[in-house]
Design an enzyme around this catalytic site. Structure first.
Site, PDB file in Angstrom:
ATOM      1  N   GLU A  67     -20.316  34.688 -98.142  1.00  0.00           N
ATOM      2  CA  GLU A  67     -20.994  34.363 -96.974  1.00  0.00           C
ATOM      3  C   GLU A  67     -20.806  35.609 -95.899  1.00  0.00           C
ATOM      4  O   GLU A  67     -18.714  35.107 -95.660  1.00  0.00           O
ATOM      5  CB  GLU A  67     -20.814  32.611 -96.359  1.00  0.00           C
ATOM      6  CG  GLU A  67     -21.919  32.611 -95.225  1.00  0.00           C
ATOM      7  CD  GLU A  67     -21.696  31.617 -94.715  1.00  0.00           C
ATOM      8  OE1 GLU A  67     -22.121  31.091 -94.463  1.00  0.00           O
ATOM      9  OE2 GLU A  67     -20.611  30.455 -94.910  1.00  0.00           O
TER      10      GLU A  67
ATOM     11  N   GLY B 139     -13.757  23.768 -93.837  1.00  0.00           N
ATOM     12  CA  GLY B 139     -14.187  21.982 -94.152  1.00  0.00           C
ATOM     13  C   GLY B 139     -13.107  21.399 -95.202  1.00  0.00           C
ATOM     14  O   GLY B 139     -13.198  20.199 -94.621  1.00  0.00           O
TER      15      GLY B 139
ATOM     16  N   CYS C 194     -25.981  29.800 -90.941  1.00  0.00           N
ATOM     17  CA  CYS C 194     -26.194  28.762 -92.737  1.00  0.00           C
ATOM     18  C   CYS C 194     -26.944  29.811 -93.986  1.00  0.00           C
ATOM     19  O   CYS C 194     -26.563  29.702 -94.772  1.00  0.00           O
ATOM     20  CB  CYS C 194     -25.013  28.134 -92.754  1.00  0.00           C
ATOM     21  SG  CYS C 194     -25.970  26.878 -91.930  1.00  0.00           S
TER      22      CYS C 194
ATOM     23  N   LYS D  91     -15.597  18.212 -80.461  1.00  0.00           N
ATOM     24  CA  LYS D  91     -15.076  19.423 -79.999  1.00  0.00           C
ATOM     25  C   LYS D  91     -16.181  20.357 -80.196  1.00  0.00           C
ATOM     26  O   LYS D  91     -16.673  20.875 -82.076  1.00  0.00           O
ATOM     27  CB  LYS D  91     -14.089  19.890 -81.137  1.00  0.00           C
ATOM     28  CG  LYS D  91     -13.578  21.203 -80.693  1.00  0.00           C
ATOM     29  CD  LYS D  91     -11.604  21.943 -81.272  1.00  0.00           C
ATOM     30  CE  LYS D  91     -12.710  22.909 -82.380  1.00  0.00           C
ATOM     31  NZ  LYS D  91     -13.139  23.568 -81.555  1.00  0.00           N
TER      32      LYS D  91
ATOM     33  N   GLU E  80     -21.326  20.420 -93.535  1.00  0.00           N
ATOM     34  CA  GLU E  80     -22.416  21.429 -93.893  1.00  0.00           C
ATOM     35  C   GLU E  80     -21.632  22.692 -93.694  1.00  0.00           C
ATOM     36  O   GLU E  80     -21.159  22.532 -92.589  1.00  0.00           O
ATOM     37  CB  GLU E  80     -23.334  20.979 -92.863  1.00  0.00           C
ATOM     38  CG  GLU E  80     -24.834  21.796 -92.900  1.00  0.00           C
ATOM     39  CD  GLU E  80     -24.855  23.102 -92.265  1.00  0.00           C
ATOM     40  OE1 GLU E  80     -24.530  24.054 -93.081  1.00  0.00           O
ATOM     41  OE2 GLU E  80     -25.216  22.882 -91.283  1.00  0.00           O
TER      42      GLU E  80
ATOM     43  N   GLY F 267     -19.412  24.004 -90.196  1.00  0.00           N
ATOM     44  CA  GLY F 267     -18.460  25.603 -90.582  1.00  0.00           C
ATOM     45  C   GLY F 267     -18.249  25.692 -91.765  1.00  0.00           C
ATOM     46  O   GLY F 267     -19.107  25.477 -92.913  1.00  0.00           O
ATOM     47  N   SER F 268     -16.810  26.837 -91.851  1.00  0.00           N
ATOM     48  CA  SER F 268     -17.155  27.626 -93.388  1.00  0.00           C
ATOM     49  C   SER F 268     -16.603  26.074 -93.588  1.00  0.00           C
ATOM     50  O   SER F 268     -15.610  25.495 -93.700  1.00  0.00           O
ATOM     51  CB  SER F 268     -16.108  28.787 -92.781  1.00  0.00           C
ATOM     52  OG  SER F 268     -14.330  28.059 -92.753  1.00  0.00           O
ATOM     53  N   THR F 269     -16.497  26.659 -95.499  1.00  0.00           N
ATOM     54  CA  THR F 269     -16.741  25.660 -96.577  1.00  0.00           C
ATOM     55  C   THR F 269     -14.415  25.899 -96.341  1.00  0.00           C
ATOM     56  O   THR F 269     -14.204  25.370 -96.794  1.00  0.00           O
ATOM     57  CB  THR F 269     -16.699  27.451 -98.161  1.00  0.00           C
ATOM     58  OG1 THR F 269     -18.074  26.491 -97.362  1.00  0.00           O
ATOM     59  CG2 THR F 269     -15.840  25.816 -99.307  1.00  0.00           C
TER      60      THR F 269
END
Length: 503
Positions: free
Chosen positions: A401, A252, A304, A194, A270, A247-249
């Site tokens: 971030e 995730g 990132c 995706k 990641e 992507g973002s935490t």
């Protein structure tokens, strides 16, 4: 005030924008509409205008793609080919990408606001390098043979994990596509990938080229859609054997939950970063300024590993601040097709608004806005390079971030203080050290909790070198042979040995 290139709204002044050829889902070797008939708009961040409508994958479409990938894995030729046969097709794919370089670079520029020159000379060549690297590894997948303490002939087979779900972000659409897909395909897995709904255009073009290269139907499926729908369906699907997400935490965490609640599939993540760079008194100030500025403004800060927290030792701090301010004010922001431009627009309105809201937060919390902080121009998602000073460690601009061109600049006295502040973050993706002193470089690099440390450099990735985070920046590695092994599993095979004179 940063330089705004005068031509940043003259869309076609530098290059002919390509016709968009692929807007549908790519499932089982064909471009198809979504089952629901739904589409979403992908927007040019330079102009805020809609580029085209893209078929929107939902849970049902993901299910069809997974079924195709499962059939291709269980009964198709791809996992049963020799590694050399898979490699030949992957190398052909890389060749086709090279032949379409300029068109693909333009797609990533209009879709994501990335610098055209950078896409052409760095991102796409890096991606084909990744593809060729794993093609070269496809025929070097070996198990081990063990001489055991019992009367056993024991060996391991390294086998592909199966159907892999992959979810990639919008900031590096090309590099992330091949960082994920290449090792999985080399291992003999099949893939449901995706791309981000913000930047789907190049992913669909790559799917088309994969078909031309000879990748069998069902082996690579590309399903653009929303994370909350298509992404969630991939993470929770019972017939996907592993998931890899960048992507973002926050997202995730959701991916991991869904994987755990479904079939307990392995996950590699990641995630975000708030990377520090420590600049010591012995550093060359001009070089340090260039490094720090590139470290936060490269790819308009949508990266990132960005050097978003800059710590400068007090002996050179004033000199550094003066020079970095001067350079930031002369940074050229504008149309990413313009070869003079150093920074294009943020990828989307949502990201543009988020960055501006963080800048407002910083001002409200009492940080000093040294330069920037505003949007540029009347059209497009352009933001001035922004630098905050007098920042406290607990401020949002210092902890969160931001994912934009926003530098947080602070000073430190001692090495111990530098290490402590560098580690004062929930993230642990990357860090930088600028010094001529080898002892400082070695001792500090061992003390910072981050997955990659750059000494006197930035963005120094190599395909051979594993990359991934510590702490809330995730786990599991991309790049290197470690990434290949994410998509392989060891099967042990034991046979008894009777009456051997050699035992």
């Amino acid at each position: 005030m940063s330089n705004l290139s005068n031509d940043h709204n003259h869309n076609d002044s530098f290059i002919k924008i390509p016709t968009i050829k692929f807007t549908k889902l790519f499932i089982n070797g064909e471009f198809v509409d979504s089952v629901s008939g739904k589409t979403f708009e992908t927007v040019d961040p330079r102009t805020e205008e809609v580029i085209t409508e893209i078929a929107e994958a939902t849970k049902e479409d993901v299910g069809i793609a997974v079924k195709a990938a499962r059939e291709a894995f269980d009964s198709g030729p791809w996992p049963r080919m020799t590694g050399a046969e898979r490699a030949k097709i992957m190398l052909k794919w890389a060749e086709l990408i090279d032949q379409n370089l300029e068109e693909i670079a333009a797609l990533d520029t209009i879709d994501g606001g990335k610098l055209y020159s950078w896409c052409k000379t760095v991102d796409i060549p890096a991606a084909t390098n990744i593809l060729r690297y794993y093609a070269g590894a496809a025929d070097k997948i070996h198990g081990q043979v063990f001489k055991t303490s019992r009367n056993l002939h024991l060996y391991t087979l390294m086998e592909p994990v199966g159907v892999i779900g992959q979810i990639i972000p919008w900031n590096f659409p090309t590099i992330m596509f091949f960082t994920k897909a290449s090792p999985a395909l080399a291992a003999g897995c099949t893939v449901v990938l995706k791309p981000s709904e913000q930047t789907p255009l190049s992913a669909l073009f790559y799917a088309h080229l994969a078909k031309l290269a000879g990748i069998p139907d069902g082996v690579l499926n590309v399903v653009p859609g929303l994370g909350s729908n298509a992404g969630a369906a991939i993470s929770s699907h019972m017939d996907i054997d592993a998931v890899s997400f960048t992507g973002s935490t926050e997202t995730g965490r959701e991916v991991m939950k869904a994987a755990a609640m479904s079939n307990l599939k392995p996950v590699s993540l990641e995630l975000g970063g708030k990377s520090p760079v420590l600049i010591f008194d012995d550093a060359d100030v001009d070089e340090a300024v260039d490094l720090a500025l590139f470290g936060i403004l490269h790819n308009k800060g949508e990266i990132c590993v960005a050097f978003s927290r800059v710590y400068v030792q007090e002996g050179i701090y004033d000199k550094f601040e003066k020079k970095v301010l001067e350079k930031a004010k002369n940074w050229v922001v504008g149309d990413p097709f313009d070869p003079k431009v150093q920074q294009g627009p943020q990828t989307s309105k949502a990201q543009f608004d988020k960055i501006l809201s963080y800048i407002e937060h910083g001002k409200k919390e009492g940080a000093t806005l040294l330069t920037g902080g505003k949007k540029l121009g009347n059209k497009g998602y352009y933001i001035e390079p922004t630098i905050f000073t007098n920042v406290k460690e607990d401020m949002l601009v210092s902890q969160d971030e931001i994912f934009g061109p926003v530098m947080v600049l602070s000073k430190f006295k001692t090495i111990e203080e530098a290490i402590k502040t560098a580690n004062n973050t929930r993230y642990g993706l990357a860090a930088g050290i600028v010094t001529k002193n080898l002892n400082i470089a070695n001792s500090v690099s061992r003390s910072i909790r981050a997955g990659i440390i750059w000494i006197n450099c930035f963005f120094a990735f190599d395909i051979d070198c594993p990359f991934g985070g510590f702490k809330m920046s995730g786990f599991g590695k991309d790049y290197g042979l470690e990434a290949l092994h994410k998509y392989l599993q060891a099967k042990s095979v034991a046979t008894p040995i009777y009456n051997s004179p050699w035992l």
